[in-house]
Design a protein around this motif. Structure first.
Motif, PDB file in Angstrom:
ATOM      1  N   THR A  57       0.645  -1.125   0.111  1.00 41.10           N
ATOM      2  CA  THR A  57       0.202  -0.038  -0.449  1.00 41.10           C
ATOM      3  C   THR A  57       0.787   1.094   0.053  1.00 41.10           C
ATOM      4  N   LEU A  58       1.795   1.356   1.019  1.00 46.44           N
ATOM      5  CA  LEU A  58       2.921   2.327   0.864  1.00 46.44           C
ATOM      6  C   LEU A  58       3.263   2.895  -0.802  1.00 46.44           C
ATOM      7  N   CYS A  59       3.827   1.308  -1.179  1.00 45.82           N
ATOM      8  CA  CYS A  59       4.475   1.554  -2.423  1.00 45.82           C
ATOM      9  C   CYS A  59       3.527   2.192  -3.184  1.00 45.82           C
ATOM     10  N   ASP A  60       3.134   1.252  -3.282  1.00 47.14           N
ATOM     11  CA  ASP A  60       1.641   2.238  -4.826  1.00 47.14           C
ATOM     12  C   ASP A  60       1.637   3.477  -4.371  1.00 47.14           C
ATOM     13  N   GLU A  61       1.189   4.162  -2.971  1.00 43.85           N
ATOM     14  CA  GLU A  61       1.244   6.156  -2.581  1.00 43.85           C
ATOM     15  C   GLU A  61       2.378   6.461  -3.202  1.00 43.85           C
ATOM     16  N   LYS A  64       2.805   6.493  -7.171  1.00 41.87           N
ATOM     17  CA  LYS A  64       2.104   6.760  -7.934  1.00 41.87           C
ATOM     18  C   LYS A  64       2.661   8.747  -7.877  1.00 41.87           C
ATOM     19  N   GLU A  65       2.958   9.579  -6.237  1.00 41.01           N
ATOM     20  CA  GLU A  65       3.010  10.288  -6.232  1.00 41.01           C
ATOM     21  C   GLU A  65       4.955  11.194  -6.962  1.00 41.01           C
ATOM     22  N   LYS A  66       5.653  10.116  -6.962  1.00 39.59           N
ATOM     23  CA  LYS A  66       6.629   9.861  -7.871  1.00 39.59           C
ATOM     24  C   LYS A  66       6.506  10.090  -9.049  1.00 39.59           C
ATOM     25  N   SER A  67       5.541   9.787  -9.905  1.00 31.94           N
ATOM     26  CA  SER A  67       4.648   9.400 -11.060  1.00 31.94           C
ATOM     27  C   SER A  67       4.084  10.968 -11.316  1.00 31.94           C
ATOM     28  N   LYS A  68       3.997  11.158 -10.676  1.00 30.94           N
ATOM     29  CA  LYS A  68       3.433  12.918 -10.673  1.00 30.94           C
ATOM     30  C   LYS A  68       3.731  13.508 -10.878  1.00 30.94           C
ATOM     31  N   LEU A  90      -1.886  -1.017 -12.198  1.00 32.25           N
ATOM     32  CA  LEU A  90      -3.485  -0.371 -11.425  1.00 32.25           C
ATOM     33  C   LEU A  90      -4.037  -1.409 -11.183  1.00 32.25           C
ATOM     34  N   ALA A  91      -4.187  -3.442 -12.350  1.00 32.62           N
ATOM     35  CA  ALA A  91      -4.887  -3.600 -12.045  1.00 32.62           C
ATOM     36  C   ALA A  91      -4.844  -4.888 -11.483  1.00 32.62           C
ATOM     37  N   MET A  92      -3.721  -4.669 -11.193  1.00 30.94           N
ATOM     38  CA  MET A  92      -2.819  -5.480  -9.823  1.00 30.94           C
ATOM     39  C   MET A  92      -3.420  -4.896  -8.178  1.00 30.94           C
ATOM     40  N   ILE A  93      -3.369  -3.944  -8.361  1.00 31.19           N
ATOM     41  CA  ILE A  93      -3.890  -3.563  -7.081  1.00 31.19           C
ATOM     42  C   ILE A  93      -5.278  -4.035  -6.956  1.00 31.19           C
ATOM     43  N   ASP A  94      -5.752  -3.518  -7.322  1.00 34.54           N
ATOM     44  CA  ASP A  94      -7.562  -4.020  -8.140  1.00 34.54           C
ATOM     45  C   ASP A  94      -7.218  -5.114  -7.753  1.00 34.54           C
ATOM     46  N   LYS A  95      -6.809  -5.941  -8.401  1.00 38.06           N
ATOM     47  CA  LYS A  95      -7.298  -7.255  -7.737  1.00 38.06           C
ATOM     48  C   LYS A  95      -7.011  -7.800  -6.663  1.00 38.06           C
ATOM     49  N   ILE A  96      -5.949  -7.064  -5.371  1.00 37.54           N
ATOM     50  CA  ILE A  96      -5.705  -7.508  -4.934  1.00 37.54           C
ATOM     51  C   ILE A  96      -7.083  -7.088  -3.955  1.00 37.54           C
ATOM     52  N   ASP A  97      -7.025  -5.987  -3.663  1.00 38.71           N
ATOM     53  CA  ASP A  97      -7.789  -4.591  -3.312  1.00 38.71           C
ATOM     54  C   ASP A  97      -9.382  -6.535  -2.954  1.00 38.71           C
ATOM     55  N   LYS A  98      -9.880  -6.197  -4.511  1.00 38.28           N
ATOM     56  CA  LYS A  98     -10.871  -7.607  -4.585  1.00 38.28           C
ATOM     57  C   LYS A  98     -10.875  -8.767  -3.852  1.00 38.28           C
ATOM     58  N   VAL A  99      -9.450  -9.347  -3.728  1.00 37.54           N
ATOM     59  CA  VAL A  99      -9.297 -10.296  -2.536  1.00 37.54           C
ATOM     60  C   VAL A  99      -9.309 -10.486  -1.583  1.00 37.54           C
TER      61      VAL A  99
END
Length: 101
Positions: A57-61, A64-68, A90-99
């Motif tokens: 979750t922290l890596c995702d944040e 995204k911030e570094k990309s911006k 983003l698709a992978m994160i969405d799948k993880i969230d669904k699981v």
């Protein structure tokens, strides 16, 4: 140089770092918030799984911030490959969230 007593997910230890103690305590507070969010969202109980998902979750944040920031600073339009990598991430994160839900 600061110190921080870490008591989280059944582990307890003390660290020293090249940051002020107040800053370290703020980081720890934020990490604990992420842990709580992960526990609530995923119903996870295993401390290792919680720690791993919190790290993702922290890596995702951060990603995204570094990309911006890179896009804003450089004014460069992302390549098709970069767009595809972001879409897949983003698709992978969405799948993880669904699981987890």
């Amino acid at each position: 140089m600061g110190t921080l007593q870490i008591d989280v997910l059944g582990s307890s230890f003390k660290i020293k770092a090249n940051e002020e103690t107040d800053y370290l305590e703020k980081l720890m507070g934020y990490y604990k918030k992420i842990i709580t969010d992960v526990e609530k969202a995923g119903g996870l109980k295993n401390p290792m799984e919680i720690a791993i998902m919190s790290g993702i979750t922290l890596c995702d944040e951060l990603y995204k911030e570094k990309s911006k920031n890179v896009q804003l600073q450089s004014g460069i339009v992302p390549t098709d490959g970069e767009k595809e990598a972001e879409r897949l991430t983003l698709a992978m994160i969405d799948k993880i969230d669904k699981v987890l839900n």
